[in-house]
Design a protein around this motif. Structure first.
Motif, PDB file in Angstrom:
ATOM      1  N   ALA A  90       0.837  -1.202   0.000  1.00 40.96           N
ATOM      2  CA  ALA A  90       0.000   0.000   0.000  1.00 40.96           C
ATOM      3  C   ALA A  90       0.871   1.251   0.000  1.00 40.96           C
ATOM      4  O   ALA A  90       2.021   1.244   0.457  1.00 40.96           O
ATOM      5  CB  ALA A  90      -0.926  -0.011   1.215  1.00 40.96           C
ATOM      6  N   ASP A  91       0.306   2.350  -0.508  1.00 42.57           N
ATOM      7  CA  ASP A  91       1.023   3.629  -0.512  1.00 42.57           C
ATOM      8  C   ASP A  91       1.314   4.053   0.927  1.00 42.57           C
ATOM      9  O   ASP A  91       0.457   3.961   1.815  1.00 42.57           O
ATOM     10  CB  ASP A  91       0.187   4.709  -1.200  1.00 42.57           C
ATOM     11  CG  ASP A  91       0.062   4.465  -2.700  1.00 42.57           C
ATOM     12  OD1 ASP A  91       0.892   3.722  -3.242  1.00 42.57           O
ATOM     13  OD2 ASP A  91      -0.878   5.010  -3.312  1.00 42.57           O
ATOM     14  N   GLY A  92       2.544   4.528   1.154  1.00 42.03           N
ATOM     15  CA  GLY A  92       2.923   4.956   2.486  1.00 42.03           C
ATOM     16  C   GLY A  92       3.499   3.841   3.340  1.00 42.03           C
ATOM     17  O   GLY A  92       3.747   4.037   4.532  1.00 42.03           O
ATOM     18  N   TYR A  93       3.737   2.668   2.716  1.00 40.86           N
ATOM     19  CA  TYR A  93       4.279   1.517   3.430  1.00 40.86           C
ATOM     20  C   TYR A  93       5.451   0.928   2.636  1.00 40.86           C
ATOM     21  O   TYR A  93       5.580   1.167   1.434  1.00 40.86           O
ATOM     22  CB  TYR A  93       3.200   0.443   3.625  1.00 40.86           C
ATOM     23  CG  TYR A  93       2.050   0.883   4.505  1.00 40.86           C
ATOM     24  CD1 TYR A  93       1.959   0.455   5.829  1.00 40.86           C
ATOM     25  CD2 TYR A  93       1.068   1.733   4.018  1.00 40.86           C
ATOM     26  CE1 TYR A  93       0.905   0.859   6.639  1.00 40.86           C
ATOM     27  CE2 TYR A  93       0.013   2.146   4.820  1.00 40.86           C
ATOM     28  CZ  TYR A  93      -0.059   1.702   6.133  1.00 40.86           C
ATOM     29  OH  TYR A  93      -1.093   2.114   6.930  1.00 40.86           O
ATOM     30  N   TYR A  94       6.296   0.156   3.301  1.00 45.47           N
ATOM     31  CA  TYR A  94       7.431  -0.462   2.613  1.00 45.47           C
ATOM     32  C   TYR A  94       7.836  -1.738   3.331  1.00 45.47           C
ATOM     33  O   TYR A  94       7.515  -1.953   4.508  1.00 45.47           O
ATOM     34  CB  TYR A  94       8.624   0.508   2.530  1.00 45.47           C
ATOM     35  CG  TYR A  94       9.116   1.036   3.859  1.00 45.47           C
ATOM     36  CD1 TYR A  94      10.114   0.364   4.586  1.00 45.47           C
ATOM     37  CD2 TYR A  94       8.597   2.210   4.393  1.00 45.47           C
ATOM     38  CE1 TYR A  94      10.572   0.851   5.797  1.00 45.47           C
ATOM     39  CE2 TYR A  94       9.043   2.705   5.616  1.00 45.47           C
ATOM     40  CZ  TYR A  94      10.026   2.029   6.309  1.00 45.47           C
ATOM     41  OH  TYR A  94      10.473   2.507   7.512  1.00 45.47           O
ATOM     42  N   ARG A 140       8.779  -0.653  -2.265  1.00 40.86           N
ATOM     43  CA  ARG A 140       7.499   0.051  -2.178  1.00 40.86           C
ATOM     44  C   ARG A 140       6.604  -0.344  -3.353  1.00 40.86           C
ATOM     45  O   ARG A 140       7.086  -0.785  -4.390  1.00 40.86           O
ATOM     46  CB  ARG A 140       7.702   1.572  -2.177  1.00 40.86           C
ATOM     47  CG  ARG A 140       8.375   2.104  -0.906  1.00 40.86           C
ATOM     48  CD  ARG A 140       8.532   3.617  -0.963  1.00 40.86           C
ATOM     49  NE  ARG A 140       9.180   4.147   0.227  1.00 40.86           N
ATOM     50  CZ  ARG A 140       8.544   4.514   1.334  1.00 40.86           C
ATOM     51  NH1 ARG A 140       7.217   4.402   1.363  1.00 40.86           N
ATOM     52  NH2 ARG A 140       9.193   4.990   2.371  1.00 40.86           N
ATOM     53  N   HIS A 141       5.312  -0.182  -3.164  1.00 43.01           N
ATOM     54  CA  HIS A 141       4.278  -0.406  -4.175  1.00 43.01           C
ATOM     55  C   HIS A 141       4.123  -1.894  -4.523  1.00 43.01           C
ATOM     56  O   HIS A 141       3.044  -2.448  -4.356  1.00 43.01           O
ATOM     57  CB  HIS A 141       4.540   0.417  -5.441  1.00 43.01           C
ATOM     58  CG  HIS A 141       4.740   1.878  -5.162  1.00 43.01           C
ATOM     59  ND1 HIS A 141       3.808   2.650  -4.495  1.00 43.01           N
ATOM     60  CD2 HIS A 141       5.791   2.700  -5.431  1.00 43.01           C
ATOM     61  CE1 HIS A 141       4.247   3.879  -4.377  1.00 43.01           C
ATOM     62  NE2 HIS A 141       5.458   3.945  -4.933  1.00 43.01           N
ATOM     63  N   ASP A 187       5.182   4.782   6.811  1.00 42.07           N
ATOM     64  CA  ASP A 187       5.960   6.024   6.806  1.00 42.07           C
ATOM     65  C   ASP A 187       5.694   6.884   8.033  1.00 42.07           C
ATOM     66  O   ASP A 187       6.512   7.750   8.368  1.00 42.07           O
ATOM     67  CB  ASP A 187       5.642   6.833   5.545  1.00 42.07           C
ATOM     68  CG  ASP A 187       6.283   6.228   4.309  1.00 42.07           C
ATOM     69  OD1 ASP A 187       7.263   5.480   4.461  1.00 42.07           O
ATOM     70  OD2 ASP A 187       5.802   6.501   3.189  1.00 42.07           O
TER      71      ASP A 187
END
Length: 244
Positions: A60-64, A104-105, A134
């Motif tokens: 998800a966006d904002g995660y890694y 990411r992504h 993040d």
């Protein structure tokens, strides 16, 4: 006087609570909802060919996810895993782990498989991964078991007696024009014979570890390292252990 002191104490506590809420990431979660790990990191498993599979994560966006936090294990008898092939990630200066590589992504990791049991129709793959948001919150390691329907393994027909004697396989020594090599009919691919794993000891030191398959060896004077990213980063002289 005592009344004024009580009013001052109440105001001071309110101010202190406001400052804590402003700087503590946990309080920030009230404004930005933290996703559940199976939503933030969604795994899937697919087959590239009968000898190679692909484990993928949708992030998800904002995660890694951390590269060095992945691990894989076959839970199917007769199916063993080779060395995973990771794509190149992004370098991140992490306050907890130092210099790390992240994804990411989305990320897809190819894994060779070997089947000693050609009747194995379903692969059960145990996976382990870890990631963060993040906003400053890291999840504990996530363990998932993924299932995959395997296609039929290709089995080469057994050669006849005449074919076995007349058509001798070309070994690695013959291909290289070296007559002194022996038992080289089935050489291992380099990434399996000399599996490399790089970790960060600290912000200034990397540790390159070669897992060398028995029956193989590396030349010390042929080991060379070069930084390809990020720009402006150079490597010092490597400290090599004593060899034989």
């Amino acid at each position: 006087m005592k009344k004024h002191m009580r009013l001052f104490s109440a105001a001071f506590c309110s101010l202190l609570a406001f400052l804590i809420a402003s700087f503590n990431p946990v309080f920030a979660l009230e404004q930005e909802e933290l996703l559940k790990p199976d939503v933030a990191f969604q795994p899937s498993l697919s087959e590239i060919n009968p000898d190679r599979i692909k484990a993928s994560w949708k992030i998800a966006d904002g995660y890694y996810l951390y590269r060095n936090r992945f691990s894989f294990e076959s839970d199917t008898p007769g199916v063993t895993l080779g060395t995973p092939v990771f794509p190149k990630g992004k370098i991140k200066e992490d306050p907890a782990f130092g210099t790390v590589e992240t994804y990411r992504h989305n990320v897809s990791i190819e894994i060779p498989i070997t089947r000693s049991n050609n009747d194995a129709a379903t692969l059960s793959l145990k996976t382990k991964s870890q990631g963060c948001a993040d906003i400053g919150v890291c999840y504990p390691p996530q363990k998932r078991t993924l299932k995959l329907q395997l296609s039929a393994a290709k089995v080469a027909p057994a050669p006849s007696v005449n074919q076995a004697t007349e058509n001798k396989p070309i070994n690695l020594a013959q291909e290289l024009g070296i007559s002194s090599l022996s038992n080289a009919n089935a050489p291992l691919p380099p990434d399996k014979a000399f599996a490399l794993d790089i970790t960060a000891d600290n912000k200034q030191t990397l540790n390159a570890h070669f897992n060398i398959t028995p029956g193989h060896y590396l030349y010390q004077h042929k080991l060379k390292f070069r930084a390809v990213s990020p720009e402006g980063v150079s490597l010092g002289k490597p400290v090599l252990p004593k060899g034989k």
